[in-house]
Design an enzyme around this catalytic site. Structure first.
Site, PDB file in Angstrom:
ATOM      1  N   ASP A  16      87.391  52.601  30.010  1.00  0.00           N
ATOM      2  CA  ASP A  16      86.666  53.876  29.980  1.00  0.00           C
ATOM      3  C   ASP A  16      87.606  54.904  30.619  1.00  0.00           C
ATOM      4  OD1 ASP A  16      84.505  55.777  29.826  1.00  0.00           O
ATOM      5  OD2 ASP A  16      84.060  55.412  31.927  1.00  0.00           O
ATOM      6  N   SER A  17      87.174  56.177  30.583  1.00  0.00           N
ATOM      7  CA  SER A  17      87.961  57.202  31.256  1.00  0.00           C
ATOM      8  C   SER A  17      87.881  57.044  32.775  1.00  0.00           C
ATOM      9  CB  SER A  17      87.429  58.581  30.876  1.00  0.00           C
ATOM     10  OG  SER A  17      86.071  58.685  31.256  1.00  0.00           O
ATOM     11  N   CYS A  79      83.305  53.431  26.387  1.00  0.00           N
ATOM     12  CA  CYS A  79      83.303  54.886  26.469  1.00  0.00           C
ATOM     13  C   CYS A  79      82.850  55.403  25.107  1.00  0.00           C
ATOM     14  CB  CYS A  79      84.726  55.357  26.769  1.00  0.00           C
ATOM     15  SG  CYS A  79      84.939  57.132  26.631  1.00  0.00           S
ATOM     16  N   GLU A 163      81.308  61.529  38.370  1.00  0.00           N
ATOM     17  CA  GLU A 163      82.519  60.979  39.020  1.00  0.00           C
ATOM     18  C   GLU A 163      82.682  61.575  40.416  1.00  0.00           C
ATOM     19  OE1 GLU A 163      85.463  58.950  38.149  1.00  0.00           O
ATOM     20  OE2 GLU A 163      84.431  58.261  36.355  1.00  0.00           O
ATOM     21  N   CYS A 193      76.781  58.491  26.915  1.00  0.00           N
ATOM     22  CA  CYS A 193      78.010  58.523  27.718  1.00  0.00           C
ATOM     23  C   CYS A 193      77.791  57.455  28.767  1.00  0.00           C
ATOM     24  CB  CYS A 193      78.194  59.889  28.377  1.00  0.00           C
ATOM     25  SG  CYS A 193      79.503  59.912  29.634  1.00  0.00           S
ATOM     26  N   HIS A 195      78.747  57.098  31.618  1.00  0.00           N
ATOM     27  CA  HIS A 195      78.517  57.593  32.977  1.00  0.00           C
ATOM     28  C   HIS A 195      77.028  57.868  33.245  1.00  0.00           C
ATOM     29  CE1 HIS A 195      82.855  58.297  33.052  1.00  0.00           C
ATOM     30  NE2 HIS A 195      82.767  58.573  34.343  1.00  0.00           N
TER      31      HIS A 195
HETATM   32  N1  DGL Z   1      82.148  57.610  29.915  1.00  0.00           N
HETATM   33  C1  DGL Z   1      82.733  58.247  28.805  1.00  0.00           C
HETATM   34  C2  DGL Z   1      81.830  58.339  27.609  1.00  0.00           C
HETATM   35  O1  DGL Z   1      81.020  57.449  27.438  1.00  0.00           O
HETATM   36  C3  DGL Z   1      83.604  59.452  29.028  1.00  0.00           C
HETATM   37  C4  DGL Z   1      83.127  60.530  29.904  1.00  0.00           C
HETATM   38  C5  DGL Z   1      84.240  61.541  30.113  1.00  0.00           C
HETATM   39  O2  DGL Z   1      85.309  61.138  30.582  1.00  0.00           O
HETATM   40  O3  DGL Z   1      84.039  62.702  29.758  1.00  0.00           O
HETATM   41  O4  DGL Z   1      81.927  59.216  26.787  1.00  0.00           O
END
Ligand code: DGL
Length: 280
Positions: A16-17, A79, A163, A193, A195
């Site tokens: 993931d990022s 991600c 984050e 997402c 996150h």
């Molecule tokens: N967690 C990621 C997603 O599902 C990326 C979030 C990000 O870095 O903007 O899209």
């Protein structure tokens, strides 16, 4: 060229990022405890949600090569932004290299759950600008059931807020993102997402008890299990496997945030440099 086929003892790799993919890793650790895992957070290039589709493809292929080099037997793109932009590209890249490794993304498992669970036929989606711009969820929902309506809301900055651990201070903004979903009276909200499940309690309070928040983790874990079983790659050991972490940015930050979100010790986090790393 001889096709490269992995062995059951090799790890499942997840990327993931940042720490968002830990919500997926958590499901994998619980559902498939005997596997070893390698997790990579590309924190130097976060947020992915503001990247172009081409950047996401380039980053994803680079990370896939790095994880294969590290011995991955299966890749989980934990991600949504990268899954939406790059799943096909990664698969084509592996095929060209004649590497027999499955790639599992997060879009299809979440869509299937939401469509199957909706009684009203109205589904909401919260996701990054990159994921919304790709149209991947709209296509997936249409393919699953063309009578289901999708209300999509881009949430710029939300992954970075999570984050940074400052979601409480941004309640107003989060409420604003949810307003169109309330207005559309959806009964399922896809957290598009990885996150966003980290602030599920706040989101649930805003959208109301009657709305189901849909995450991809459990569905991804089932897909991973099926893919490994099909290639006879499930690790045959009976005790728990190991997990380790890598990130491209600040190791201590990742360790602190990751431990908080995974609610398990992270151990040492290794710093890795990716060739095309650009932070701007
Ligand atoms: N967690 C990621 C997603 O599902 C990326 C979030 C990000 O870095 O903007 O899209």
């Amino acid at each position: 060229m001889v096709p490269v086929s992995p062995l059951p003892q090799q790890p499942v790799a997840v990327f993931d990022s940042g720490v968002g993919g830990l919500t997926v890793l958590h499901e994998l650790l619980v559902s498939l405890p005997t596997e070893d895992y390698l997790y990579l957070g590309d924190t130097a290039r976060l947020p992915y949600g503001d990247r172009t589709q081409q950047e996401l493809r380039d980053f994803s292929v680079e990370i896939a090569d790095h994880l294969l080099e590290a011995g991955a037997k299966l890749l989980v793109v934990a991600c949504n932004s990268a899954s939406a932009a790059a799943l096909d590209t990664i698969e084509a890249h592996l095929e060209a290299r004649r590497v027999q490794v499955d790639v599992i993304g997060v879009i299809s498992p979440a869509t299937q759950l939401a469509v199957a669970g909706s009684r009203s036929g109205r589904i909401g989606l919260l996701a990054t600008p990159a994921t919304i711009a790709s149209g991947a969820y709209a296509r997936a929902v249409r393919a699953a059931d063309r009578h289901v309506q999708l209300e999509s809301v881009a949430c710029p900055g939300l992954a970075s807020i999570i984050e940074a651990g400052s979601s409480f201070d941004e309640r107003g903004r989060v409420r604003g993102y949810c307003a169109p979903l309330r207005a559309a009276q959806v009964d399922q909200v896809i957290l598009g997402c990885t996150h966003y499940p980290l602030i599920a309690p706040m989101l649930q309070r805003i959208v109301g008890r009657g709305v189901t928040l849909v995450t991809s983790g459990a569905g991804v874990a089932r897909s991973v299990e099926r893919a490994l079983a099909a290639r006879e790659l499930l690790n045959p050991r009976s005790q728990e496997g190991e997990y380790r972490f890598q990130c491209t940015g600040d190791v201590e930050l990742f360790q602190a945030l990751g431990t908080r979100f995974l609610q398990m010790p992270l151990g040492e986090v290794a710093h890795v440099e990716l060739a095309a790393a650009v932070t701007a």
